[in-house]
Every structure is written in structure tokens, then in C-alpha cells.
Scaffold this motif. Structure first.
Motif, mmCIF file in Angstrom:
data_model
loop_
_atom_site.group_PDB
_atom_site.id
_atom_site.type_symbol
_atom_site.label_atom_id
_atom_site.label_comp_id
_atom_site.label_asym_id
_atom_site.label_seq_id
_atom_site.Cartn_x
_atom_site.Cartn_y
_atom_site.Cartn_z
ATOM 1 N N GLN A 59 0.781 3.490 1.908
ATOM 2 C CA GLN A 59 0.892 2.049 1.703
ATOM 3 C C GLN A 59 -0.422 1.326 2.012
ATOM 4 O O GLN A 59 -0.747 0.332 1.360
ATOM 5 C CB GLN A 59 2.024 1.472 2.552
ATOM 6 C CG GLN A 59 3.392 1.756 1.986
ATOM 7 C CD GLN A 59 3.576 1.160 0.597
ATOM 8 O OE1 GLN A 59 3.240 0.008 0.341
ATOM 9 N NE2 GLN A 59 4.103 1.957 -0.314
ATOM 10 N N TYR A 62 -2.500 1.775 -1.027
ATOM 11 C CA TYR A 62 -1.898 0.984 -2.098
ATOM 12 C C TYR A 62 -2.213 -0.499 -1.906
ATOM 13 O O TYR A 62 -2.667 -1.174 -2.821
ATOM 14 C CB TYR A 62 -0.382 1.214 -2.123
ATOM 15 C CG TYR A 62 0.285 0.622 -3.342
ATOM 16 C CD1 TYR A 62 0.537 1.419 -4.454
ATOM 17 C CD2 TYR A 62 0.659 -0.715 -3.383
ATOM 18 C CE1 TYR A 62 1.141 0.887 -5.587
ATOM 19 C CE2 TYR A 62 1.256 -1.261 -4.494
ATOM 20 C CZ TYR A 62 1.502 -0.454 -5.600
ATOM 21 O OH TYR A 62 2.094 -0.989 -6.721
ATOM 22 N N ARG A 63 -1.974 -1.003 -0.691
ATOM 23 C CA ARG A 63 -2.186 -2.428 -0.421
ATOM 24 C C ARG A 63 -3.643 -2.843 -0.577
ATOM 25 O O ARG A 63 -3.934 -3.964 -1.010
ATOM 26 C CB ARG A 63 -1.686 -2.785 0.966
ATOM 27 C CG ARG A 63 -0.184 -2.967 0.978
ATOM 28 C CD ARG A 63 0.298 -3.502 2.321
ATOM 29 N NE ARG A 63 1.307 -2.565 2.787
ATOM 30 C CZ ARG A 63 1.320 -1.970 3.961
ATOM 31 N NH1 ARG A 63 0.404 -2.224 4.840
ATOM 32 N NH2 ARG A 63 2.273 -1.131 4.276
ATOM 33 N N GLU A 66 -4.161 -3.082 -4.257
ATOM 34 C CA GLU A 66 -3.360 -4.217 -4.728
ATOM 35 C C GLU A 66 -4.089 -5.533 -4.462
ATOM 36 O O GLU A 66 -4.132 -6.423 -5.323
ATOM 37 C CB GLU A 66 -2.004 -4.206 -4.016
ATOM 38 C CG GLU A 66 -1.093 -5.340 -4.406
ATOM 39 C CD GLU A 66 0.211 -5.320 -3.623
ATOM 40 O OE1 GLU A 66 1.206 -5.773 -4.199
ATOM 41 O OE2 GLU A 66 0.234 -4.865 -2.452
ATOM 42 N N GLN A 96 -2.345 5.223 -7.132
ATOM 43 C CA GLN A 96 -1.095 4.674 -7.666
ATOM 44 C C GLN A 96 -1.210 3.169 -7.904
ATOM 45 O O GLN A 96 -0.797 2.659 -8.942
ATOM 46 C CB GLN A 96 0.073 4.962 -6.714
ATOM 47 C CG GLN A 96 1.403 4.446 -7.227
ATOM 48 C CD GLN A 96 1.811 5.122 -8.521
ATOM 49 O OE1 GLN A 96 1.883 6.339 -8.584
ATOM 50 N NE2 GLN A 96 2.073 4.334 -9.558
ATOM 51 N N ALA A 97 -1.775 2.449 -6.949
ATOM 52 C CA ALA A 97 -1.940 1.000 -7.110
ATOM 53 C C ALA A 97 -2.874 0.686 -8.271
ATOM 54 O O ALA A 97 -2.623 -0.252 -9.034
ATOM 55 C CB ALA A 97 -2.471 0.382 -5.821
ATOM 56 N N ALA A 99 -3.254 2.382 -10.973
ATOM 57 C CA ALA A 99 -2.466 2.562 -12.195
ATOM 58 C C ALA A 99 -1.489 1.398 -12.376
ATOM 59 O O ALA A 99 -1.345 0.862 -13.484
ATOM 60 C CB ALA A 99 -1.714 3.894 -12.136
ATOM 61 N N ASP A 100 -0.833 0.980 -11.312
ATOM 62 C CA ASP A 100 0.159 -0.101 -11.387
ATOM 63 C C ASP A 100 -0.461 -1.444 -11.752
ATOM 64 O O ASP A 100 0.189 -2.268 -12.400
ATOM 65 C CB ASP A 100 0.893 -0.249 -10.043
ATOM 66 C CG ASP A 100 1.831 0.909 -9.743
ATOM 67 O OD1 ASP A 100 2.053 1.764 -10.633
ATOM 68 O OD2 ASP A 100 2.334 0.950 -8.600
ATOM 69 N N PHE A 101 -1.703 -1.682 -11.344
ATOM 70 C CA PHE A 101 -2.324 -2.984 -11.560
ATOM 71 C C PHE A 101 -3.418 -2.962 -12.627
ATOM 72 O O PHE A 101 -4.150 -3.938 -12.784
ATOM 73 C CB PHE A 101 -2.883 -3.534 -10.236
ATOM 74 C CG PHE A 101 -1.798 -3.855 -9.253
ATOM 75 C CD1 PHE A 101 -1.101 -5.049 -9.336
ATOM 76 C CD2 PHE A 101 -1.451 -2.951 -8.276
ATOM 77 C CE1 PHE A 101 -0.084 -5.333 -8.451
ATOM 78 C CE2 PHE A 101 -0.434 -3.222 -7.379
ATOM 79 C CZ PHE A 101 0.259 -4.421 -7.467
#
Length: 133
Positions: A59, A62-63, A66, A96-97, A99-101
């Protein structure tokens, strides 16, 4: 100081970084509670179900990415070692972040020196950034 000969201790707090399994096995034989602070660098130690105060490094990675996305940035360099379990978890969270953003991320892996010497790691980072490796 010889920890096995200290009388009157109620608890042991110990920084977890760099602790080897043999040391943990020794410490577990003591008759006092042990709380490890932070993250171990070995995955097998991280799976030993110990009293440990730590965070979720997936996390955290990720954060961090993000936040970069929320600030409007679309391209970043991730410069870090991945030679221990927690570095790999942080790395996975960041990827992962990204890819998500929709952030283009360039992960550059720098092996941490075998003795976890921060000065040597700093030198390795400088060499990588200046193309001297």
C-alpha cells in the motif's frame, strides 16, 4: 552487553532490519516477550508469525504512485532495490498503481549491497543516475 545474562527485563524491542533467522531462534528461547520493529529483509523471516510492528509496504508503494497521479504527473522513474521481500512488495504496489492510474513507470533496479551498507547503496544510486555503472 550480553542479553542472555540481563535480569529484570520485561520485554525486548528490536529493529527487525537485518535480523537473520538464527538470531530470531536464539531470541525466542528467552523468557520475555519480543517485539520486532519494522520490516525484515528476508522473506522467510517475514513469514515466521512474530510479534512485529510494521506497515503494509504494498500500500505504501501504491499510495506513493497514486499521489503522483493525483498531482497530474504521467511519467516517473522508480529507483529502488528489489532484493528483499518488502522491497518487492513496495515495487509491486507502485507498479500496480501506475497501471491503475495510467502512469508510465520506468523501474530501475539497483541491488542493495550484501551487507546493507547505506553509503554503498548511495554510491550505487549515483552511478546508475550518472550512467557510470
Amino acid at each position: 552487553m550480553n542479553i542472555s545474562s540481563i535480569c529484570g527485563l520485561d520485554c525486548l524491542l528490536m529493529n527487525a532490519t537485518g535480523v537473520e533467522p538464527e538470531t530470531i531462534f536464539f531470541l525466542q528461547k528467552l523468557t520475555l516477550p519480543i517485539i520486532f520493529l519494522g520490516d525484515f529483509h528476508l522473506e522467510e523471516v517475514a513469514q515466521m508469525n512474530l510479534n512485529q510492528i510494521t506497515g503494509d509496504v504494498f500500500q505504501d508503494g501504491y499510495r506513493g504512485v497514486e499521489l503522483i497521479g493525483h498531482l497530474g504527473y504521467k511519467e516517473m522513474l522508480l529507483l529502488q532495490p528489489v532484493d528483499n521481500y518488502y522491497y518487492r512488495r513496495f515495487h509491486a504496489g507502485a507498479i500496480q498503481a501506475a497501471a491503475d492510474f495510467g502512469i508510465k513507470i520506468d523501474p530501475v533496479v539497483i541491488p542493495y549491497p550484501g551487507d546493507y551498507n547505506r553509503a554503498d547503496f548511495g554510491t550505487a544510486v549515483q552511478k546508475k543516475l550518472y550512467g557510470l555503472d
